[in-house]
Structures are given as C-alpha cells and as structure tokens.
Design a protein around this motif. Structure first.
Motif, PDB file in Angstrom:
ATOM      1  N   ASP A 102       0.830  -1.208   0.000  1.00 13.87           N
ATOM      2  CA  ASP A 102       0.000   0.000   0.000  1.00 13.87           C
ATOM      3  C   ASP A 102       0.862   1.255   0.000  1.00 13.87           C
ATOM      4  OD1 ASP A 102      -2.226  -1.583   0.008  1.00 13.87           O
ATOM      5  OD2 ASP A 102      -2.593  -1.401   2.169  1.00 13.87           O
ATOM      6  N   GLN A 103       1.943   1.238   0.785  1.00 12.40           N
ATOM      7  CA  GLN A 103       2.831   2.401   0.838  1.00 12.40           C
ATOM      8  C   GLN A 103       3.536   2.615  -0.495  1.00 12.40           C
ATOM      9  OE1 GLN A 103       4.758   0.663   4.275  1.00 12.40           O
ATOM     10  NE2 GLN A 103       4.212   2.430   5.541  1.00 12.40           N
ATOM     11  N   TRP A 104       3.997   1.521  -1.095  1.00 11.56           N
ATOM     12  CA  TRP A 104       4.670   1.653  -2.389  1.00 11.56           C
ATOM     13  C   TRP A 104       3.699   2.064  -3.497  1.00 11.56           C
ATOM     14  CZ3 TRP A 104       9.185   2.711  -4.076  1.00 11.56           C
ATOM     15  CH2 TRP A 104      10.311   2.408  -3.322  1.00 11.56           C
ATOM     16  N   LEU A 111       5.252   9.214  -8.224  1.00 12.06           N
ATOM     17  CA  LEU A 111       6.363   9.222  -9.178  1.00 12.06           C
ATOM     18  C   LEU A 111       5.858   9.191 -10.617  1.00 12.06           C
ATOM     19  CD1 LEU A 111       8.878   6.720  -7.512  1.00 12.06           C
ATOM     20  CD2 LEU A 111       8.996   9.214  -7.513  1.00 12.06           C
ATOM     21  N   ALA A 112       4.773   8.479 -10.845  1.00  9.19           N
ATOM     22  CA  ALA A 112       4.263   8.320 -12.203  1.00  9.19           C
ATOM     23  C   ALA A 112       3.685   9.604 -12.770  1.00  9.19           C
ATOM     24  CB  ALA A 112       3.199   7.224 -12.232  1.00  9.19           C
ATOM     25  N   THR A 113       3.392  10.576 -11.921  1.00 11.56           N
ATOM     26  CA  THR A 113       2.837  11.836 -12.426  1.00 11.56           C
ATOM     27  C   THR A 113       3.889  12.685 -13.118  1.00 11.56           C
ATOM     28  OG1 THR A 113       3.237  12.950 -10.296  1.00 11.56           O
ATOM     29  CG2 THR A 113       1.093  11.877 -10.598  1.00 11.56           C
ATOM     30  N   PRO A 128      17.018  14.554  -7.296  1.00 11.64           N
ATOM     31  CA  PRO A 128      16.947  15.094  -5.931  1.00 11.64           C
ATOM     32  C   PRO A 128      15.527  15.247  -5.412  1.00 11.64           C
ATOM     33  CG  PRO A 128      18.555  16.305  -7.236  1.00 11.64           C
ATOM     34  CD  PRO A 128      17.833  15.398  -8.184  1.00 11.64           C
ATOM     35  N   ASP A 129      14.575  15.572  -6.296  1.00 13.19           N
ATOM     36  CA  ASP A 129      13.199  15.778  -5.850  1.00 13.19           C
ATOM     37  C   ASP A 129      12.541  14.516  -5.329  1.00 13.19           C
ATOM     38  OD1 ASP A 129      13.523  18.369  -6.603  1.00 13.19           O
ATOM     39  OD2 ASP A 129      12.383  18.218  -8.468  1.00 13.19           O
ATOM     40  N   ILE A 130      13.124  13.361  -5.584  1.00  9.43           N
ATOM     41  CA  ILE A 130      12.501  12.120  -5.166  1.00  9.43           C
ATOM     42  C   ILE A 130      12.439  12.012  -3.639  1.00  9.43           C
ATOM     43  CG2 ILE A 130      14.577  10.674  -5.092  1.00  9.43           C
ATOM     44  CD1 ILE A 130      12.935   8.457  -6.415  1.00  9.43           C
ATOM     45  N   GLU A 131      13.409  12.612  -2.964  1.00 11.87           N
ATOM     46  CA  GLU A 131      13.385  12.571  -1.498  1.00 11.87           C
ATOM     47  C   GLU A 131      12.164  13.300  -0.962  1.00 11.87           C
ATOM     48  OE1 GLU A 131      16.280  13.399   2.370  1.00 11.87           O
ATOM     49  OE2 GLU A 131      16.847  14.171   0.400  1.00 11.87           O
ATOM     50  N   GLN A 132      11.790  14.397  -1.610  1.00 13.40           N
ATOM     51  CA  GLN A 132      10.622  15.158  -1.173  1.00 13.40           C
ATOM     52  C   GLN A 132       9.331  14.387  -1.436  1.00 13.40           C
ATOM     53  OE1 GLN A 132      10.887  18.078   0.550  1.00 13.40           O
ATOM     54  NE2 GLN A 132       8.719  17.683   0.955  1.00 13.40           N
ATOM     55  N   VAL A 133       9.313  13.598  -2.515  1.00 14.21           N
ATOM     56  CA  VAL A 133       8.141  12.761  -2.796  1.00 14.21           C
ATOM     57  C   VAL A 133       7.888  11.813  -1.626  1.00 14.21           C
ATOM     58  CG1 VAL A 133       7.247  10.914  -4.274  1.00 14.21           C
ATOM     59  CG2 VAL A 133       8.368  12.899  -5.305  1.00 14.21           C
ATOM     60  N   LEU A 139       7.045   9.038   4.432  1.00 14.30           N
ATOM     61  CA  LEU A 139       7.795   7.795   4.257  1.00 14.30           C
ATOM     62  C   LEU A 139       9.237   8.172   3.921  1.00 14.30           C
ATOM     63  CD1 LEU A 139       5.222   5.908   1.991  1.00 14.30           C
ATOM     64  CD2 LEU A 139       5.565   5.573   4.451  1.00 14.30           C
ATOM     65  N   PRO A 140      10.099   8.268   4.917  1.00 13.58           N
ATOM     66  CA  PRO A 140      11.480   8.699   4.654  1.00 13.58           C
ATOM     67  C   PRO A 140      12.187   7.791   3.653  1.00 13.58           C
ATOM     68  CG  PRO A 140      11.014   8.645   7.012  1.00 13.58           C
ATOM     69  CD  PRO A 140       9.866   7.978   6.339  1.00 13.58           C
ATOM     70  N   LEU A 141      12.948   8.412   2.760  1.00  8.11           N
ATOM     71  CA  LEU A 141      13.741   7.639   1.812  1.00  8.11           C
ATOM     72  C   LEU A 141      15.004   7.108   2.479  1.00  8.11           C
ATOM     73  CD1 LEU A 141      14.456   6.601  -1.016  1.00  8.11           C
ATOM     74  CD2 LEU A 141      15.346   8.887  -1.552  1.00  8.11           C
ATOM     75  N   PHE A 142      15.673   7.972   3.241  1.00  7.10           N
ATOM     76  CA  PHE A 142      16.913   7.583   3.904  1.00  7.10           C
ATOM     77  C   PHE A 142      16.648   7.200   5.357  1.00  7.10           C
ATOM     78  CE2 PHE A 142      18.100  10.495   0.464  1.00  7.10           C
ATOM     79  CZ  PHE A 142      19.009   9.696  -0.219  1.00  7.10           C
TER      80      PHE A 142
END
Length: 274
Positions: A102-104, A111-113, A128-133, A139-142
């Motif tokens: 569900d989270q993914w 991301l698909a937008t 770089p913008d992916i971290e903000q997504v 849902l933290p990336l790092f």
C-alpha cells in the motif's frame, strides 16, 4: 611480569590489529571522501545527523583495508560479515523499515505523475526531488529513527568500527546503483520499473482529452522565441533553448549540436552563399 609492566593491570589495552582478509570487499576510495553522488552523500549525512558522525569515521580504515568479507542487501535489512582481530568474523545486521504494498502504491502513484523521475532512474541517476516525494507521504527515503544496528563484536560503542565499515561500503554501493536504496525500502528495480510503467500508462490515459475539446486552442501558436540578433547563424537558436540536462561523453547536448548548426548555416565552399 610485574603489575607496573603489565598493560592490562592498569586498565590499558593495546589497540587490536584486525586480521588480514584475502579477497575482502575494499572501498574504491583510497583517501578523502568516500561517497560521490548526492544520494550516497545524503545517506552518510543522515547517519551523522543522528549522532553517528564521530563514530562513523572509525570504520573508514576497515572499509579501505577490505575487512568486510560479505555484504548482502535485501528489503529492510543488510547482512554483512566483517573480519576483526579475532579468528571468527563478526556478524553485522543493519535494518530499516521496508515499505509494504500500500505504501509503495502511493509512492509509485506520485512518481508516475512526472516522467522525469522515471527517465532519471532509468539513466542510473536519483533525481533530488525524489526525497521530497517520499517526505510528502511521511515515508522517509533515507534511514533515520527507524535504523537498527547490531554487531556480534564486544565493542560497546554504536556504531562500532565493523558497522561503520559496512555503512561506507553501502554508500559506495548506492553510488553505483541508486535502485539499491529503493530495494532496501522494499521495492527492487524490476518490480519498481514494471509498476511505474503501468502507473504511468494509467496517468497518461487519465490525461487524454478529446480533440473536440481542444479546437479553440489547437491552432494557437506557442510561446515565441527571442528574436535572433541580426546576422546571427542557426547556432544561435541553441542558445535560446532552456537548460537541457543531457550530456554526451561529458559534453552538454547543446555543445555537441553546435558544430552541426554552424555547418548548416555556412555557405557551401566556392559558392556565393545565395
């Protein structure tokens, strides 16, 4: 041996020397900074921000000596074997939260937008913008507060040098393939790209507008380009393009195309240019 000459009697322990390893995983960097990309640098920065900076440096020498025997990454976990001063290698475990379906699904929908995310990932680059997504979805990336660490060595410091060595090798591994960071969070390259392809197709279908609804604007001219200076050649058109983040063997796309534009505007040899 007298108490005075016995270093263990006074509580002083000589520094341990790690056993040499043949064929160990060795950091590519021989000195200075290890991480090279923004995402692996950010990975190490997050570790420093949670109070691991001074202790993290202890493992740099281990990483460069090749003391890490093995390193395996899976969803939510990194398992490694590190050779220290004892005969038996130490077992290292590093864990983060692996996101569920569900989270993914929420991440992939965002991301698909923007096809830019997909294009950058396919080129081996983490935008770089992916971290903000990820942050916008809480849902933290790092890794951060969800990071867990364990080493079978007797060192009470966390992280010990064995854990720290694995972190440095992880940073280099992320340098080579940013998909490894996403795989650690629970979605490997193949599954992610397949899901993004489906999600992107769904988004494009949602954006389809019947032509009859576009007739009022169909023949409207787009934004005009700046007028070229008098006498300027066709290459000047390249200078009016917005920034193009594409390189060819280290050179920008504009610089690669410029000779061709110049050749097209030059008169043929022996001609009068008419």
């Amino acid at each position: 041996m007298s108490r005075r000459s016995d270093p263990y009697a006074s509580g002083f322990y000589p520094p341990s020397v790690p056993r040499s390893v043949e064929g160990g995983l060795r950091a590519r960097s021989a000195r200075g900074k290890i991480a090279t990309t923004w995402w692996s640098t950010r990975f190490l920065d997050t570790l420093e921000q949670i109070g691991m900076g001074a202790r993290l440096a202890r493992g740099r020498n281990y990483a460069r000596r090749g003391q890490v025997i093995s390193l395996d990454l899976a969803a939510g976990q990194v398992a490694a074997s590190v050779q220290g001063s004892r005969a038996r290698p130490y077992r290292v475990r590093i864990g983060v939260t692996a996101y569920g379906k569900d989270q993914w699904a929420r991440i992939q929908e965002r991301l698909a937008t923007d096809a830019w995310f997909v294009a950058q990932l396919l080129s081996g680059t983490m935008p770089p913008d992916i971290e903000q997504v990820f942050a916008d979805l809480d849902l933290p990336l790092f890794p951060g507060a969800d990071l867990t660490m364990d080493c079978s060595c007797p060192d009470v410091a966390v992280p010990c040098k064995h854990l720290a060595a694995v972190f440095y090798l992880l940073a280099e591994r992320f340098d080579e393939d940013p998909f490894e960071i996403l795989a650690w969070r629970g979605r490997d390259r193949e599954d992610l790209l397949a899901s993004l392809d489906v999600a992107t197709s769904d988004v494009e279908e949602d954006r389809v507008v019947p032509l009859v609804e576009l007739l009022d604007d169909f023949y409207v001219a787009g934004p005009a380009m700046r007028p070229a200076p008098s006498g300027a050649g066709g290459a000047t058109l390249l200078d009016q393009l917005p920034p193009v983040p594409v390189t060819v063997r280290g050179h920008s796309l504009v610089d690669v195309l410029r000779p061709a534009y110049q050749a097209l505007t030059e008169p043929p040899l022996g001609g009068d240019g008419s």
